[in-house]
Scaffold this active site. Structure first.
Site, PDB file in Angstrom:
ATOM      1  N   LYS A  22       0.853  -1.213   0.000  1.00  0.00           N
ATOM      2  CA  LYS A  22       0.000   0.000   0.000  1.00  0.00           C
ATOM      3  C   LYS A  22       0.880   1.251   0.000  1.00  0.00           C
ATOM      4  CE  LYS A  22      -1.638   1.508   4.057  1.00  0.00           C
ATOM      5  NZ  LYS A  22      -1.407   2.916   4.423  1.00  0.00           N
ATOM      6  N   ASN A  23       1.908   1.270   0.842  1.00  0.00           N
ATOM      7  CA  ASN A  23       2.699   2.492   1.023  1.00  0.00           C
ATOM      8  C   ASN A  23       3.730   2.735  -0.076  1.00  0.00           C
ATOM      9  OD1 ASN A  23       1.149   2.982   3.214  1.00  0.00           O
ATOM     10  ND2 ASN A  23       2.702   2.492   4.744  1.00  0.00           N
ATOM     11  N   CYS A 117      -4.823  12.246  12.829  1.00  0.00           N
ATOM     12  CA  CYS A 117      -5.584  10.987  12.811  1.00  0.00           C
ATOM     13  C   CYS A 117      -5.410  10.374  14.188  1.00  0.00           C
ATOM     14  CB  CYS A 117      -5.060  10.057  11.715  1.00  0.00           C
ATOM     15  SG  CYS A 117      -3.430   9.404  12.092  1.00  0.00           S
ATOM     16  N   ARG A 122       0.202  14.440  12.937  1.00  0.00           N
ATOM     17  CA  ARG A 122       0.612  14.196  11.548  1.00  0.00           C
ATOM     18  C   ARG A 122       0.832  15.498  10.761  1.00  0.00           C
ATOM     19  NH1 ARG A 122      -0.992   8.930  10.389  1.00  0.00           N
ATOM     20  NH2 ARG A 122       0.650   8.903   8.809  1.00  0.00           N
ATOM     21  N   ASP A 306       4.916   0.523  12.206  1.00  0.00           N
ATOM     22  CA  ASP A 306       3.697  -0.126  11.694  1.00  0.00           C
ATOM     23  C   ASP A 306       3.564  -1.569  12.168  1.00  0.00           C
ATOM     24  OD1 ASP A 306       3.688   1.557   8.440  1.00  0.00           O
ATOM     25  OD2 ASP A 306       3.134   2.211  10.465  1.00  0.00           O
ATOM     26  N   ARG A 398      -8.434  -0.645   4.897  1.00  0.00           N
ATOM     27  CA  ARG A 398      -7.598   0.353   4.222  1.00  0.00           C
ATOM     28  C   ARG A 398      -6.227  -0.221   3.883  1.00  0.00           C
ATOM     29  NH1 ARG A 398      -7.114   5.768   7.313  1.00  0.00           N
ATOM     30  NH2 ARG A 398      -5.753   5.991   5.513  1.00  0.00           N
TER      31      ARG A 398
HETATM   32  C1  EPZ Z   1       4.294   6.959   6.472  1.00  0.00           C
HETATM   33  O1  EPZ Z   1       3.492   7.968   7.059  1.00  0.00           O
HETATM   34  C2  EPZ Z   1       3.385   5.753   6.329  1.00  0.00           C
HETATM   35  N1  EPZ Z   1       2.267   6.075   5.438  1.00  0.00           N
HETATM   36  C3  EPZ Z   1       2.868   5.328   7.698  1.00  0.00           C
HETATM   37  O2  EPZ Z   1       2.110   4.151   7.521  1.00  0.00           O
HETATM   38  C4  EPZ Z   1       4.066   5.000   8.593  1.00  0.00           C
HETATM   39  O3  EPZ Z   1       3.598   4.670   9.888  1.00  0.00           O
HETATM   40  C5  EPZ Z   1       4.989   6.225   8.665  1.00  0.00           C
HETATM   41  O4  EPZ Z   1       5.386   6.619   7.335  1.00  0.00           O
HETATM   42  C6  EPZ Z   1       6.248   5.946   9.464  1.00  0.00           C
HETATM   43  O5  EPZ Z   1       6.938   4.865   8.901  1.00  0.00           O
HETATM   44  C7  EPZ Z   1       2.475   6.070   4.100  1.00  0.00           C
HETATM   45  O6  EPZ Z   1       3.576   5.822   3.625  1.00  0.00           O
HETATM   46  C8  EPZ Z   1       1.293   6.377   3.235  1.00  0.00           C
HETATM   47  P1  EPZ Z   1       6.247  10.330   8.571  1.00  0.00           P
HETATM   48  P2  EPZ Z   1       4.032   9.494   7.087  1.00  0.00           P
HETATM   49  O7  EPZ Z   1       6.100  11.605   7.814  1.00  0.00           O
HETATM   50  O8  EPZ Z   1       4.892   9.756   5.924  1.00  0.00           O
HETATM   51  C9  EPZ Z   1       6.582  13.708  11.849  1.00  0.00           C
HETATM   52  C10 EPZ Z   1       0.278   2.779   7.776  1.00  0.00           C
HETATM   53  O9  EPZ Z   1      -0.092   2.189   8.781  1.00  0.00           O
HETATM   54  N2  EPZ Z   1       6.434  14.680  10.734  1.00  0.00           N
HETATM   55  O10 EPZ Z   1       7.400   9.445   8.268  1.00  0.00           O
HETATM   56  O11 EPZ Z   1       2.862  10.383   7.327  1.00  0.00           O
HETATM   57  C11 EPZ Z   1       5.335  12.897  12.106  1.00  0.00           C
HETATM   58  O12 EPZ Z   1       4.446  13.589  12.961  1.00  0.00           O
HETATM   59  C12 EPZ Z   1       0.717   4.202   7.858  1.00  0.00           C
HETATM   60  O13 EPZ Z   1       0.386   2.260   6.628  1.00  0.00           O
HETATM   61  C13 EPZ Z   1       6.503  16.043  11.008  1.00  0.00           C
HETATM   62  O14 EPZ Z   1       6.673  16.457  12.158  1.00  0.00           O
HETATM   63  O15 EPZ Z   1       4.916   9.479   8.393  1.00  0.00           O
HETATM   64  C14 EPZ Z   1       5.872  11.642  12.746  1.00  0.00           C
HETATM   65  O16 EPZ Z   1       6.059  11.874  14.136  1.00  0.00           O
HETATM   66  C15 EPZ Z   1       0.438   4.781   9.222  1.00  0.00           C
HETATM   67  N3  EPZ Z   1       6.369  16.929   9.982  1.00  0.00           N
HETATM   68  C16 EPZ Z   1       7.243  11.454  12.087  1.00  0.00           C
HETATM   69  O17 EPZ Z   1       7.557  12.721  11.480  1.00  0.00           O
HETATM   70  C17 EPZ Z   1       6.175  16.518   8.695  1.00  0.00           C
HETATM   71  O18 EPZ Z   1       6.077  17.383   7.788  1.00  0.00           O
HETATM   72  C18 EPZ Z   1       7.270  10.402  10.984  1.00  0.00           C
HETATM   73  O19 EPZ Z   1       6.181  10.669  10.131  1.00  0.00           O
HETATM   74  C19 EPZ Z   1       6.099  15.128   8.435  1.00  0.00           C
HETATM   75  C20 EPZ Z   1       6.233  14.231   9.464  1.00  0.00           C
END
Ligand code: EPZ
Length: 418
Positions: A22-23, A117, A122, A306, A398
């Site tokens: 998915k990702n 969420c 996020r 995850d 999802r």
């Molecule tokens: C991706 O989410 C995945 N989703 C998530 O999978 C996964 O849990 C996550 O990466 C971490 O591996 C997809 O790829 C579609 P991040 P993402 O930006 O990109 C902070 C699932 O279950 N952050 O790596 O949204 C954020 O708050 C989903 O399939 C900022 O502060 O995660 C978090 O604490 C859930 N500012 C950390 O970084 C930003 O602009 C990592 O988030 C972006 C992120």
């Protein structure tokens, strides 16, 4: 609202075919917006989030044709608007991934802020900061990200923290920017690498994906391509934990063992036998009760956040005490209260769950709160005494393709209540 009913106690035994990730599918589908020539993407999982992304692309004017076996042809030759509206973005945060492609190809984009969420706020501040570094004018107003840029300029971006979709958005924005972009402190997830391979397949020039320093040389023109999405490492790991928690044997096929080394190491620590081949992994618990393990989540190649809920469920019935520390998201223990309703002995201390394994969980009506928490509850239901009914399982739909059919084939007593 659909529910899943699971009667616990069956030891799983069998093979499961892993679906596309998915990702990886989501950023690659967004990347189809970058080119005016048709792209064909295969091994796309049949999931709610993918359907939502296809609907979002359609609203912009892209044509998506589903071929047999969920091979998708996307043609973004006639994009007539660059808006990603709140009603769609709120149902799938990954919609933010259309921001970079729209901005770099068309010079403007209006994308709803995804909002938080269940697992955290996020934010997308790092996405926005990176685009501004590339010369974009980005305003946040009325809940929308309104971005404008005559032509993005390559920049040297250092991400304050590792962000998967942030890295992906900026990689796509840089593809058509003028000059070279360097992304430091980039995410190293396999899905980021898969996206880079897709971008190069359509004529981009990306190097270093999989390391924390990605270099993108902007190009003038992109073409069409055919691309196969990599297997889902989190689905793979989830089914292996299903084997471990039930004391059974599960062989995951059409997958990539190299993508889940951290998880395989932890599964071996539980006492499971784990054997890998080029595109398969077999776990055999040989009827034994798993030993508790300590988990601390981190960006790839560390232990994946995850998989945290799934291992929390495993520890709930393991021998001994396991400490599960969540370092990536601020609120990713929503499954704990539901597991406690099933008899789990868990003590939450800040971002660490101290889990004392119990001999037997008891079934209870529980509620899914987010995608991976739902998976954790399914795993708990597989071993709980009696029938566990999980509500709000649209969360699980999802991210897991046909989860009840795949578990039934492994011997689980699980069915969907419509
Ligand atoms: C991706 O989410 C995945 N989703 C998530 O999978 C996964 O849990 C996550 O990466 C971490 O591996 C997809 O790829 C579609 P991040 P993402 O930006 O990109 C902070 C699932 O279950 N952050 O790596 O949204 C954020 O708050 C989903 O399939 C900022 O502060 O995660 C978090 O604490 C859930 N500012 C950390 O970084 C930003 O602009 C990592 O988030 C972006 C992120």
């Amino acid at each position: 609202m659909d529910k899943l009913a699971i009667i616990g106690g069956n030891r799983l035994d069998g093979e499961v075919r892993i679906s596309g990730a998915k990702n990886a599918a989501l950023p690659i589908l967004a990347g189809a917006l970058l080119t005016g020539e048709p792209v064909t993407i295969s091994n796309v999982p049949h999931l709610m989030d993918v359907t939502t992304m296809i609907e979002l692309l359609g609203r912009m004017g892209a044509e998506a044709t589903v071929h047999e076996g969920m091979s998708l042809e996307v043609n973004a030759a006639r994009i007539n608007n660059c808006d990603a509206p709140y009603d769609l973005v709120r149902t799938m945060r990954a919609s933010i991934l259309v921001l970079g492609p729209l901005l770099t190809r068309f010079g403007h984009a209006n994308v709803s802020l995804p909002g938080g969420c269940a697992i955290g706020a996020r934010p997308v501040d790092l996405h926005v900061a990176g685009l501004r570094a590339m010369g974009a004018d980005v305003e946040i107003e009325d809940g929308y990200i309104r971005a404008r840029a005559e032509h993005l300029i390559g920049a040297h971006i250092v991400l304050d923290q590792v962000t998967v979709t942030g890295t992906e958005n900026l990689m796509m924005a840089a593809i058509l920017a003028a000059g070279e972009t360097i992304i430091e402190n980039a995410a190293r997830e396999p899905e980021v690498v898969d996206l880079a391979h897709f971008l190069n397949a359509i004529g981009g020039c990306v190097s270093g994906a999989g390391t924390n320093r990605i270099v993108i040389e902007g190009v003038e023109h992109l073409r069409g391509a055919e691309y196969e999405v990599l297997p889902d490492r989190i689905e793979t790991a989830t089914f292996l934990v299903a084997g471990a928690i039930t004391g059974g044997r599960v062989c995951a096929k059409r997958t990539r063992p190299g993508d889940i080394q951290a998880v395989l190491g932890k599964l071996r620590e539980t006492g499971a036998s784990v054997v890998t081949g080029p595109d398969w992994v077999e776990l055999d618990m040989q009827g034994r009760r798993p030993r508790a393990v300590d988990i601390s989540t981190a960006p790839y190649p560390g232990f994946p956040t995850d998989m945290q809920a799934q291992f929390s469920a495993l520890n709930a019935v393991a021998e001994g005490v396991g400490a599960v520390t969540e370092n990536v998201f601020e609120n990713r223990f929503m499954h704990v209260s539901e597991l406690q309703r099933m008899g789990a002995s868990i003590n939450l201390q800040s971002n660490t769950a101290i889990i004392q394994g119990v001999e037997q969980l008891t079934s209870a009506p529980v509620m899914a709160t987010d995608l991976r928490a739902s998976a954790g509850l399914v795993l708990a239901g597989l071993v709980a005494e009696g029938e566990t009914v999980i509500d709000r399982i649209y969360h699980i739909d999802r991210g897991y393709e046909c989860i009840e059919e795949k578990l039934q084939l492994l011997g689980a007593s699980i069915h969907r209540i419509v």
